[in-house]
Design a protein around this motif. Structure first.
Motif, PDB file in Angstrom:
ATOM      1  N   SER A 203       0.828  -1.205   0.000  1.00 23.64           N
ATOM      2  CA  SER A 203       0.000   0.000   0.000  1.00 23.64           C
ATOM      3  C   SER A 203       0.861   1.252   0.000  1.00 23.64           C
ATOM      4  O   SER A 203       2.040   1.216   0.368  1.00 23.64           O
ATOM      5  CB  SER A 203      -0.911   0.003   1.233  1.00 23.64           C
ATOM      6  OG  SER A 203      -0.151   0.244   2.398  1.00 23.64           O
ATOM      7  N   ASP A 527     -17.719  -5.961   0.997  1.00 21.58           N
ATOM      8  CA  ASP A 527     -16.583  -6.431   0.201  1.00 21.58           C
ATOM      9  C   ASP A 527     -16.975  -7.397  -0.905  1.00 21.58           C
ATOM     10  O   ASP A 527     -16.456  -7.318  -2.010  1.00 21.58           O
ATOM     11  CB  ASP A 527     -15.527  -7.076   1.100  1.00 21.58           C
ATOM     12  CG  ASP A 527     -14.301  -7.484   0.310  1.00 21.58           C
ATOM     13  OD1 ASP A 527     -13.597  -6.582  -0.182  1.00 21.58           O
ATOM     14  OD2 ASP A 527     -14.068  -8.696   0.146  1.00 21.58           O
ATOM     15  N   HIS A 531     -16.060  -6.690  -4.603  1.00 17.35           N
ATOM     16  CA  HIS A 531     -15.081  -7.585  -5.221  1.00 17.35           C
ATOM     17  C   HIS A 531     -15.539  -8.038  -6.602  1.00 17.35           C
ATOM     18  O   HIS A 531     -14.716  -8.248  -7.500  1.00 17.35           O
ATOM     19  CB  HIS A 531     -14.840  -8.795  -4.325  1.00 17.35           C
ATOM     20  CG  HIS A 531     -13.730  -9.682  -4.792  1.00 17.35           C
ATOM     21  ND1 HIS A 531     -12.406  -9.272  -4.783  1.00 17.35           N
ATOM     22  CD2 HIS A 531     -13.735 -10.947  -5.297  1.00 17.35           C
ATOM     23  CE1 HIS A 531     -11.650 -10.244  -5.266  1.00 17.35           C
ATOM     24  NE2 HIS A 531     -12.431 -11.268  -5.587  1.00 17.35           N
ATOM     25  N   HIS A 536     -12.328  -3.029  -3.793  1.00 12.92           N
ATOM     26  CA  HIS A 536     -12.179  -3.376  -2.382  1.00 12.92           C
ATOM     27  C   HIS A 536     -13.445  -2.976  -1.641  1.00 12.92           C
ATOM     28  O   HIS A 536     -14.159  -2.069  -2.063  1.00 12.92           O
ATOM     29  CB  HIS A 536     -10.968  -2.616  -1.822  1.00 12.92           C
ATOM     30  CG  HIS A 536     -10.481  -3.122  -0.499  1.00 12.92           C
ATOM     31  ND1 HIS A 536     -11.080  -2.766   0.692  1.00 12.92           N
ATOM     32  CD2 HIS A 536      -9.437  -3.924  -0.171  1.00 12.92           C
ATOM     33  CE1 HIS A 536     -10.429  -3.331   1.688  1.00 12.92           C
ATOM     34  NE2 HIS A 536      -9.434  -4.041   1.202  1.00 12.92           N
ATOM     35  N   LYS A 538     -13.740  -1.251   0.895  1.00 11.47           N
ATOM     36  CA  LYS A 538     -13.666   0.144   1.316  1.00 11.47           C
ATOM     37  C   LYS A 538     -14.017   1.115   0.192  1.00 11.47           C
ATOM     38  O   LYS A 538     -14.148   2.314   0.439  1.00 11.47           O
ATOM     39  CB  LYS A 538     -12.264   0.463   1.839  1.00 11.47           C
ATOM     40  CG  LYS A 538     -11.949  -0.177   3.179  1.00 11.47           C
ATOM     41  CD  LYS A 538     -10.607   0.285   3.701  1.00 11.47           C
ATOM     42  CE  LYS A 538     -10.306  -0.309   5.065  1.00 11.47           C
ATOM     43  NZ  LYS A 538      -9.004   0.135   5.591  1.00 11.47           N
ATOM     44  N   SER A 539     -14.170   0.610  -1.035  1.00 15.28           N
ATOM     45  CA  SER A 539     -14.537   1.493  -2.153  1.00 15.28           C
ATOM     46  C   SER A 539     -15.978   1.960  -2.054  1.00 15.28           C
ATOM     47  O   SER A 539     -16.357   2.957  -2.679  1.00 15.28           O
ATOM     48  CB  SER A 539     -14.342   0.760  -3.494  1.00 15.28           C
ATOM     49  OG  SER A 539     -13.001   0.397  -3.679  1.00 15.28           O
ATOM     50  N   ILE A 560      -8.406   3.415   1.215  1.00 13.44           N
ATOM     51  CA  ILE A 560      -8.273   2.120   0.528  1.00 13.44           C
ATOM     52  C   ILE A 560      -6.791   1.781   0.409  1.00 13.44           C
ATOM     53  O   ILE A 560      -6.023   2.532  -0.207  1.00 13.44           O
ATOM     54  CB  ILE A 560      -8.926   2.176  -0.870  1.00 13.44           C
ATOM     55  CG1 ILE A 560     -10.385   2.651  -0.766  1.00 13.44           C
ATOM     56  CG2 ILE A 560      -8.854   0.823  -1.550  1.00 13.44           C
ATOM     57  CD1 ILE A 560     -11.022   2.983  -2.098  1.00 13.44           C
ATOM     58  N   SER A 562      -5.263  -0.764  -1.200  1.00  8.77           N
ATOM     59  CA  SER A 562      -4.847  -1.237  -2.513  1.00  8.77           C
ATOM     60  C   SER A 562      -4.748  -0.080  -3.501  1.00  8.77           C
ATOM     61  O   SER A 562      -5.714   0.651  -3.720  1.00  8.77           O
ATOM     62  CB  SER A 562      -5.855  -2.265  -3.046  1.00  8.77           C
ATOM     63  OG  SER A 562      -5.682  -2.467  -4.425  1.00  8.77           O
ATOM     64  N   SER A 565      -7.258  -0.660  -6.436  1.00 10.46           N
ATOM     65  CA  SER A 565      -8.646  -0.354  -6.078  1.00 10.46           C
ATOM     66  C   SER A 565      -8.847   1.139  -5.882  1.00 10.46           C
ATOM     67  O   SER A 565      -9.887   1.688  -6.241  1.00 10.46           O
ATOM     68  CB  SER A 565      -9.036  -1.109  -4.804  1.00 10.46           C
ATOM     69  OG  SER A 565      -9.128  -2.484  -5.053  1.00 10.46           O
ATOM     70  N   ASP A 629      -3.822  -6.753  -6.571  1.00  6.12           N
ATOM     71  CA  ASP A 629      -4.687  -6.188  -5.547  1.00  6.12           C
ATOM     72  C   ASP A 629      -4.268  -6.765  -4.196  1.00  6.12           C
ATOM     73  O   ASP A 629      -3.827  -7.907  -4.110  1.00  6.12           O
ATOM     74  CB  ASP A 629      -6.144  -6.553  -5.836  1.00  6.12           C
ATOM     75  CG  ASP A 629      -7.114  -5.685  -5.054  1.00  6.12           C
ATOM     76  OD1 ASP A 629      -6.646  -4.717  -4.427  1.00  6.12           O
ATOM     77  OD2 ASP A 629      -8.314  -5.984  -5.063  1.00  6.12           O
ATOM     78  N   THR A 630      -4.355  -5.939  -3.162  1.00  8.10           N
ATOM     79  CA  THR A 630      -4.022  -6.451  -1.836  1.00  8.10           C
ATOM     80  C   THR A 630      -5.143  -7.358  -1.357  1.00  8.10           C
ATOM     81  O   THR A 630      -6.308  -7.115  -1.639  1.00  8.10           O
ATOM     82  CB  THR A 630      -3.842  -5.306  -0.831  1.00  8.10           C
ATOM     83  OG1 THR A 630      -5.043  -4.539  -0.806  1.00  8.10           O
ATOM     84  CG2 THR A 630      -2.689  -4.429  -1.204  1.00  8.10           C
ATOM     85  N   PHE A 632      -7.951  -9.025   1.019  1.00  7.19           N
ATOM     86  CA  PHE A 632      -8.855  -8.382   1.975  1.00  7.19           C
ATOM     87  C   PHE A 632      -8.553  -8.922   3.376  1.00  7.19           C
ATOM     88  O   PHE A 632      -9.270  -9.740   3.935  1.00  7.19           O
ATOM     89  CB  PHE A 632     -10.311  -8.634   1.599  1.00  7.19           C
ATOM     90  CG  PHE A 632     -11.276  -7.842   2.451  1.00  7.19           C
ATOM     91  CD1 PHE A 632     -11.454  -6.496   2.220  1.00  7.19           C
ATOM     92  CD2 PHE A 632     -11.985  -8.436   3.476  1.00  7.19           C
ATOM     93  CE1 PHE A 632     -12.336  -5.750   2.986  1.00  7.19           C
ATOM     94  CE2 PHE A 632     -12.876  -7.710   4.251  1.00  7.19           C
ATOM     95  CZ  PHE A 632     -13.043  -6.361   3.998  1.00  7.19           C
TER      96      PHE A 632
END
Length: 843
Positions: A203, A527, A531, A536, A538-539, A560, A562, A565, A629-630, A632
């Motif tokens: 991140s 999520d 997804h 993510h 959090k988006s 966020i 990532s 994301s 992507d990180t 979750f």
């Protein structure tokens, strides 16, 4: 001043040696220690290295090495001493009774003599330099590093009080706070770095923390640990140990572990990790004095500190350690590397395939050999353990932590479940049946309060801006200067300030949700849905915020982790129908659609925006925005009551950033749009004629052929161009061009004063009939289709300049902002053209 800045023949006294690890230790061992005088003797023929005299012997250093040493020169010492003397005398003068302040010529002369550099106090410049160097050394640069929700900010607020300064550092998307504290004669410059679980490259927060620790190496790092999650938090500690930097560990929230009945011998844990560990409770200030004392001990390198502070190497297994040694041999050849990095840390990061470190190492002369040894070590690890090197390193670190905790007699108690309230609330708020409806209800309440309660101060501000514009309008004579001030500058500033109440209310709710711990639950709930869009959890919050205003929504994406994301969320945010588009929607919908179908058309626009956002996000995550992507993996912190001070501070800070970032750009954009609509100016023309012959009118006529596939004429085109600055301008521009009425931009709901919608319908229908050579009756369905396509274009095209500025600010580059502007406009053109051409087939 740095030692490297001194010229031949000059002298200075050492304040401190920066850097870390073996590099710093080697320089100190050579005699470059605090308070010692160093003389510059000569430069080598190629200006590097430089020969110095210190402690009676001569030694050479490269410029890059000398640059790590802070010194005070005689000239600097005189200036600092003189400044302090003036301040002392000014303070004494303030404290002296007024009747005693009588000066004659003699006293003025005495005062003048007292302040001269040639005073006796300056005769021994070495003593003065040593004195000032000692004063300057008592400034300690401290960095706060720790996991999210570990209490770093609580310490920062407790220690620095009202002296903090919040800055959004250039080129990054995260905040760091700077503050100051004083203790035992030392001044502490404290930087509260973003919370991070590790020093990997997942991140922006992790990369930023690493960059700060490497490029701006602090004197001491305070590693703040949530003691109730000791094993997980100590993983970051092991990575900091790899970096070989001076460190003190704060075992925070120690009171919660005592309530739970936990036991740990933290003296033994300090010995095993090689760093002092201090139990603290930052909310109450317990342990802060001891923490500051330990920082001073580590900084000064006292015997007491040495009993706790020693550099250890965490053993990662035979094959990895062998690979680390081989990689280090090559890295140590590069002196420039050793100035900033621990070579052991770099070697470990290479074995973990850290992309940021790989990029750095690939530029070194020995890069090929280094990567060869890395790959060789990794292959051996796979053969021996059947795992990749990164997994083996993590296992070794957790193995070390587990062993240390066992040796320190760590036991979790069961006296009291300190998270009992959290567990009860989570059973309700994240329940599979009622969790989602509760979440939607809270979001609905947040937006209802934001836009209903916020409308009152918005109206007040709007009225004040209008009154100010009217006042200036009455005082100034007609002309371009008056028009620029009233319509350009005041109108531009007003268009930013008017949204401030809603921004503050929105961030007030978000701050409460974040500080209480519910924001993490919101991401947890959403999520799975996010997804599927390639985003993510959090988006979701920024996307919902986008229906209010895209600008704060873009700023909210910084939560966020990532990068992929975060970027995609910013790219699709303009597809959310912000409040600024509502006047346009109302104007067109009320003009061409019946009262029974108006709500359906309005809802369709919001749904089309959401549908397009889903499609675009899928395409972007697959083809455009590259990178992993990180996962979750997100902490669900315990619920806590947020403090009023913290909530209001966060709220105001976000509002201030909004005004600071957006105000100037909106102002410039509004002035440009105003100028295009004002010049060339002719007072004899009507407002409608003026718009037609202005530069913006000419632009509209020039680009008219581009929009034939949508059925737009030049007046529609002018409205589109005007909306580049701010979407509110579209409604007023269209109203002026067609009916000489600019009140459409003020409508937030149905308002048919004077039958203006009917007038607009007739005017647009007449233009469409003329454009296609139809009768008025024949043109009505075509005009309705054209109007709907215009709504689609407004929904999807070019975000306002303020939103683009926000994207640029959050990404640190205009590349993504310009990409957003281009793709949204292209998307708007394609969608509106397809709908128009298909629609014409049925008319």
């Amino acid at each position: 001043m740095r030692l490297s800045e001194l010229h031949t023949g000059e002298s200075g006294v050492i304040v401190k040696v920066n850097g870390h690890g073996g590099f710093r230790k080697r320089i100190v061992e050579m005699g470059f220690i605090k308070g010692k005088k160093v003389d510059v003797l000569l430069n080598a023929p190629l200006k590097d290295p430089v020969k110095y005299r210190i402690m009676g012997y001569e030694v050479s250093l490269r410029h890059s090495e000398a640059n790590m040493i802070e010194v005070v020169t005689a000239e600097e010492a005189k200036k600092i001493e003189e400044k302090e003397r003036r301040e002392r005398q000014q303070q004494a003068a303030k404290e002296q009774p007024v009747e005693d302040l009588s000066f004659n010529d003699d006293s003025c002369v005495d005062l003048d003599v007292a302040l001269r550099p040639n005073d006796k106090s300056y005769e021994d410049s070495t003593d003065l330099m040593e004195k000032v160097a000692l004063q300057e050394r008592k400034v300690i640069n401290v960095a706060l590093v720790g996991n999210p929700n570990c209490g770093k900010t609580s310490f920062f607020n407790f220690a620095s009080g009202a002296h903090e300064r919040v800055g959004n550092y250039s080129g990054v998307t995260v905040d760091a706070k700077e503050g100051h504290a004083n203790f035992e004669g030392y001044q502490f410059n404290i930087v509260d770095l973003p919370g991070t679980y590790s020093l990997s490259a997942y991140s922006p927060e992790e990369l930023y923390v690493r960059k700060q620790l490497i490029e701006k190496t602090p004197d001491v790092v305070i590693n703040v640990i949530d003691t109730s999650n000791l094993e997980r938090n100590l993983y970051l500690t092991t990575q900091l140990i790899d970096m070989h930097i001076r460190m003190v560990v704060a075992l925070n929230m120690f009171d919660e572990t005592q309530k739970r009945g936990d036991h740990v011998n933290y003296d033994k844990l300090s010995e095993l990790f090689g760093v002092p560990m201090v139990p603290t409770v930052f909310k109450s200030g317990k342990g802060v004095s001891e923490l500051f004392h330990q920082i001073i001990e580590v900084y000064e390198g006292t015997e007491d500190a040495q009993s706790h502070y020693r550099h250890i190497h965490i053993n990662h297994g035979h094959e990895i350690e062998h690979g680390i040694s081989e990689i280090q041999e090559h890295l140590k050849k590069e002196e420039n590397v050793r100035e900033l990095y621990s070579t052991r840390y770099l070697a470990i990061k290479l074995l973990e395939h850290d992309q940021d470190v790989e990029k750095f190492v690939s530029a070194l002369p020995d890069a090929k050999e280094i990567f060869y040894h890395r790959d060789k070590a990794e292959n051996r690890v796979k053969e021996e353990t059947k795992e990749d090197a990164e997994t083996a390193i993590m296992d070794a670190k957790y193995g070390f932590i587990h062993g240390a905790l066992n040796e320190a007699a760590y036991e979790e108690g069961h006296k009291e479940d300190t998270y009992q309230i959290t567990h009860v609330l989570d059973r309700i708020l994240t329940n599979k049946i009622v969790g989602f409806p509760i979440f939607l209800l809270l979001i609905a309440i947040m937006f209802f309060v934001t836009f209903s309660l916020g409308s009152y101060p918005m109206d007040w501000i709007d009225s004040l801006v209008g009154m100010l514009g009217d006042a200036i309008g009455h005082l100034m004579p007609e002309g371009p200067v008056k028009a620029m001030l009233v319509d350009g500058i005041i109108g531009g500033v007003g268009s930013v300030i008017v949204f401030l109440p809603q921004i503050l209310i929105l961030y007030f709710f978000i701050s409460i949700m974040e500080d209480s711990g519910y924001m993490a639950r919101a991401a947890f709930i959403m999520d799975k849905l996010m997804h599927k869009m390639g985003l993510h959890g959090k988006s979701f919050i920024p996307l919902i915020m986008g229906f209010g205003c895209n600008v704060p929504a873009v700023m909210a994406t910084r939560t966020i982790e990532s990068r992929r994301s975060r970027l995609v969320t910013m790219m699709i945010l303009p597809l959310m129908s912000c409040e600024a588009r509502i006047p346009i929607y109302i104007m067109i919908i009320c003009t061409f659609f019946s009262r029974n179908t108006q709500w359906l058309v309005m809802m369709s626009l919001y749904l089309i925006g959401i549908f397009m956002a889903v499609i675009i996000s899928k395409l972007m995550t697959k083809y455009i925005v590259k990178g992993e992507d990180t996962p979750f993996v997100m902490e669900l912190p315990p619920y806590r009551f947020p403090t009023a001070k913290a909530v209001f501070r966060h709220t105001w800070e976000k509002g201030r950033q909004y005004l600071k970032k957006m105000g100037g750009i909106i102002l410039v954009a509004t002035i440009i749009v105003w100028a295009l609509g004002y010049f060339p100016h002719n007072d004899q023309l009507s407002v409608q004629q003026q718009q037609e012959q202005s530069y913006i009118g000419r632009i509209g006529k020039t680009i008219e052929p581009i929009f034939y596939p949508q059925g737009f004429n030049w007046k529609f085109d002018v409205g589109i161009v005007a909306g580049v600055g701010a979407k509110e301008i579209v409604a007023s521009t269209m109203g002026v061009l067609y009916t000489n009425d600019d009140s459409y931009s003020e409508d937030k709901e149905y308002n048919d004063d004077g039958g203006k919608y009917e007038h607009l319908n007739k005017a647009i229908t007449a233009d469409i009939a003329k454009m296609h050579g139809m009768t008025t009756d024949q043109a009505r369905p075509v005009a309705t289709l054209t109007a709907f396509c215009f709504l689609l274009f407004v929904l999807l095209y070019f975000p306002c300049v303020a939103t683009l500025a926000a994207i640029k600010g959050e990404t640190g580059s205009w590349k993504w902002a310009l990409f957003t502007a281009c793709y949204t406009t292209a998307l708007a053109w394609i969608v509106s053209a397809i709908v128009y051409q298909v629609g014409r087939l049925f008319l």
